[in-house]
Design a protein around this motif. Structure first.
Motif, PDB file in Angstrom:
ATOM      1  N   LEU A   1      30.635  45.424  31.470  1.00 35.06           N
ATOM      2  CA  LEU A   1      29.954  46.620  32.457  1.00 35.06           C
ATOM      3  C   LEU A   1      28.702  44.953  32.459  1.00 35.06           C
ATOM      4  O   LEU A   1      27.730  45.553  33.125  1.00 35.06           O
ATOM      5  N   ARG A   2      28.669  44.041  31.711  1.00 34.16           N
ATOM      6  CA  ARG A   2      27.608  43.264  31.892  1.00 34.16           C
ATOM      7  C   ARG A   2      28.797  42.108  32.848  1.00 34.16           C
ATOM      8  O   ARG A   2      27.634  40.606  33.638  1.00 34.16           O
ATOM      9  N   GLY A   3      29.447  42.538  33.843  1.00 30.93           N
ATOM     10  CA  GLY A   3      30.547  41.169  34.531  1.00 30.93           C
ATOM     11  C   GLY A   3      30.092  40.175  34.746  1.00 30.93           C
ATOM     12  O   GLY A   3      30.308  38.981  34.835  1.00 30.93           O
ATOM     13  N   VAL A   4      30.813  40.318  33.110  1.00 28.37           N
ATOM     14  CA  VAL A   4      31.562  38.738  33.007  1.00 28.37           C
ATOM     15  C   VAL A   4      33.373  38.321  33.330  1.00 28.37           C
ATOM     16  O   VAL A   4      33.852  39.988  34.171  1.00 28.37           O
ATOM     17  N   ASN A   5      32.750  37.395  34.172  1.00 27.68           N
ATOM     18  CA  ASN A   5      33.781  36.751  35.275  1.00 27.68           C
ATOM     19  C   ASN A   5      35.305  36.505  34.598  1.00 27.68           C
ATOM     20  O   ASN A   5      36.215  37.325  35.388  1.00 27.68           O
ATOM     21  N   VAL A   6      35.321  36.769  33.582  1.00 24.99           N
ATOM     22  CA  VAL A   6      37.418  36.077  33.476  1.00 24.99           C
ATOM     23  C   VAL A   6      37.767  37.338  33.205  1.00 24.99           C
ATOM     24  O   VAL A   6      39.150  37.141  33.733  1.00 24.99           O
ATOM     25  N   LEU A   7      37.348  38.908  33.023  1.00 23.37           N
ATOM     26  CA  LEU A   7      37.567  39.368  33.136  1.00 23.37           C
ATOM     27  C   LEU A   7      37.934  40.415  34.632  1.00 23.37           C
ATOM     28  O   LEU A   7      38.933  41.010  34.439  1.00 23.37           O
ATOM     29  N   ASP A   8      37.376  40.302  35.385  1.00 26.93           N
ATOM     30  CA  ASP A   8      37.201  40.470  36.811  1.00 26.93           C
ATOM     31  C   ASP A   8      38.601  39.418  37.256  1.00 26.93           C
ATOM     32  O   ASP A   8      40.041  40.155  37.944  1.00 26.93           O
ATOM     33  N   GLY A   9      39.268  37.853  37.056  1.00 24.65           N
ATOM     34  CA  GLY A   9      40.495  37.299  37.045  1.00 24.65           C
ATOM     35  C   GLY A   9      41.500  37.617  36.381  1.00 24.65           C
ATOM     36  O   GLY A   9      42.366  37.976  36.813  1.00 24.65           O
ATOM     37  N   LEU A  10      41.372  38.601  35.298  1.00 20.51           N
ATOM     38  CA  LEU A  10      42.684  39.573  34.582  1.00 20.51           C
ATOM     39  C   LEU A  10      43.033  40.720  35.517  1.00 20.51           C
ATOM     40  O   LEU A  10      44.663  40.671  36.052  1.00 20.51           O
ATOM     41  N   ARG A  11      42.071  41.237  36.351  1.00 20.06           N
ATOM     42  CA  ARG A  11      42.370  42.484  37.226  1.00 20.06           C
ATOM     43  C   ARG A  11      43.435  41.832  37.930  1.00 20.06           C
ATOM     44  O   ARG A  11      44.208  42.595  38.676  1.00 20.06           O
ATOM     45  N   SER A  12      42.923  40.741  39.032  1.00 18.93           N
ATOM     46  CA  SER A  12      43.247  40.483  39.845  1.00 18.93           C
ATOM     47  C   SER A  12      44.272  39.496  39.734  1.00 18.93           C
ATOM     48  O   SER A  12      45.292  40.038  40.793  1.00 18.93           O
ATOM     49  N   GLY A  13      44.651  39.218  38.158  1.00 15.14           N
ATOM     50  CA  GLY A  13      46.077  38.704  38.418  1.00 15.14           C
ATOM     51  C   GLY A  13      46.887  39.470  37.929  1.00 15.14           C
ATOM     52  O   GLY A  13      48.066  39.034  38.458  1.00 15.14           O
TER      53      GLY A  13
END
Lengths: 173, 310
Positions: free
Chosen positions: B28-40
């Motif tokens: 919810l705080r928009g940490v970029n690493v987590l977006d990368g996980l979904r993208s991967g």
């Protein structure tokens, strides 16, 4: 031993996850369809000790959170599946009438599936995810419960066998 | 010992719950690493989704034919006469024809509006158990697709690009409950907001309480700044019923989308909109009713005796 258990369990869950995303999601089943991944998680939890079930719920929930079709924040499915997997295992652990009886296992998994979906909706609402209409939601939940009742008996022997393979528990179902 | 085991189990449960809450907070705080996980994950899954699509397409077509048995009885009768190999070829050919037809109508629409588009195949549908309406297409950032681009079919608006990966993208369908688009009524230019309802219909809320809508009115996308997320002029749907609730501040209506979300095979992403707004140029032409010949009967009165009795 622990590594072997983790390895086998992780591989099985990954395979089911890919099957869910690449095959089951592509087929448009009426009334919401079903999730073989959720069924696997709940069955696995019901056959395991509460500690293992919570761990499995965490891993499975994390995988579901990584699914591209998931709209909630990362950790949403994880939280729900940790709680539900622990609960389903806690209720059935030590009671061979429940764990050894396929009928009670199917009913337990179906009920757990309904609770999981309802919890996902409620917590999703609290986290600000837009919900669909009430009628649509009800149809999806009831439909998925019926599909789960149909699919679980088909998956149960395979899941029980795989669980035995991973844990050498020799469950008799 | 048992108590110790229980305590350990509870401690593990608490740790896992706290970890989950930690993940939610980070996301919810928009940490970029987590977006990368979904993208991967999506990048890793897309080859499997493609393979699944290739394998399941004949099965889906077959099931589709079965469910539409009444409509395609003659076609099925013809197919029965052929051997298994020819049947498979026909089903594959039918699928390709359908996709070509969809592609042709998209190109017609995009050509009229001078949209620059990238066409893509639908390789997967989002699970409806997630209570969202999404599709995955086989084109991504490598094909020039970016987040918040308009997605169209030959009939009109399909949705908007929600997530983009290197070789695939997730499209939020217009039927998604979270989907909202500014629209105007073709002709009268009244404006409103259309919201998805999770089904093939949507709810229209007019912004001006002085204006009226009627059944049959056609809605077009109003367009956004820099044409993102919505390019102007794309046909959206037709008003099927108008709600005149007493005391309502503005008028609302139920709208049926032009796009058929059940049979999406090929869609196009508008990567560049024209400088000029196409206005009403994309309004679908209403079907012209076939004239029915009318029979006119002329009656000639027969001479009869006069009432006077002469």
């Amino acid at each position: 031993m622990l590594l072997r258990r983790f390895g086998i369990t992780g591989t099985i869950f990954l395979l089911f996850f890919v099957a869910q995303e690449a095959v089951v999601n592509q087929l448009s089943f009426p009334a919401g369809g079903f999730s073989i991944f959720l069924i696997l998680t709940l069955l696995w939890a019901a056959l395991s000790t509460p500690e293992v079930a919570a761990g499995v719920g965490f891993g499975a929930g994390f995988l579901l959170d990584l699914s591209p079709s998931t709209s909630g924040p990362l950790g949403h499915w994880t939280l729900i599946l940790v709680l539900m997997s622990y609960a389903i295992s806690f209720l059935s652990y030590g009671d061979e009438n429940k764990r050894g009886n396929p009928l009670s296992l199917i009913l337990m998994v179906t009920l757990a599936q309904v609770i999981v979906l309802a919890s996902y909706l409620v917590t999703g609402f609290l986290l600000g995810i837009t919900a669909t209409s009430f009628a649509q939601t009800l149809t999806t939940i009831i439909g998925s419960a019926l599909w789960t009742m149909v699919v679980t008996p088909l998956l149960l022997p395979a899941v029980a066998w795989l669980h035995d393979l991973a844990f050498d528990s020799r469950m008799r179902i | 010992m048992r108590n110790g085991g229980e305590n350990r189990g509870r401690l593990l449960l608490v740790i896992l719950i706290v970890s989950s809450l930690f993940l939610i907070t980070l996301d919810l705080r928009g940490v970029n690493v987590l977006d990368g996980l979904r993208s991967g994950t999506q990048t890793a899954l897309s080859p499997f989704q493609r393979a699944g699509n290739v394998v399941l397409t004949p099965v889906k077509n077959f099931v589709n034919d079965i469910t539409h048995l009444g409509r395609t009885r003659n076609q099925i009768e013809d197919l029965r006469k052929q051997n298994q190999k020819l049947r498979e070829q026909l089903i594959l050919r039918k699928n390709q024809d359908g996709e070509m037809e969809q592609l042709k109508s998209i190109l017609d629409l995009a050509g009229t509006a001078r949209f620059k588009i990238v066409s893509a195949k639908v390789i997967s549908q989002g699970s409806s158990l997630a209570f969202t309406r999404t599709i995955t297409i086989d084109a991504g950032s490598g094909n020039g697709i970016k987040k918040n681009m308009t997605v169209i079919s030959g009939n009109g608006l399909v949705g908007v690009v929600k997530e983009v990966y290197s070789n695939s993208a997730i499209v939020m369908l217009a039927t998604d409950p979270a989907f909202k688009v500014g629209v105007r009524i073709a002709g009268t230019q009244q404006i409103g907001i259309l919201a998805g309802l999770g089904s093939s219909t949507a709810n229209l809320q007019l912004l001006d309480n002085q204006t009226t809508i009627k059944v049959g009115d056609i809605l077009l996308a109003r367009g956004s700044i820099n044409a993102q997320p919505f390019v102007p002029g794309v046909p959206v749907g037709r008003v099927t019923s108008v709600s005149n609730a007493a005391g309502a501040v503005t008028q609302s209506a139920t709208v049926e989308y032009f796009a058929d979300f059940g049979t999406l095979g090929v869609v196009s992403v508008v990567v560049k909109a024209p400088n000029a707004d196409p206005r009403d140029a994309l309004t679908p032409v209403k079907p012209v009713p076939t004239p029915i010949p009318t029979v006119t009967v002329f009656v000639t009165p027969t001479p009869s005796a006069s009432p006077s009795g002469n």
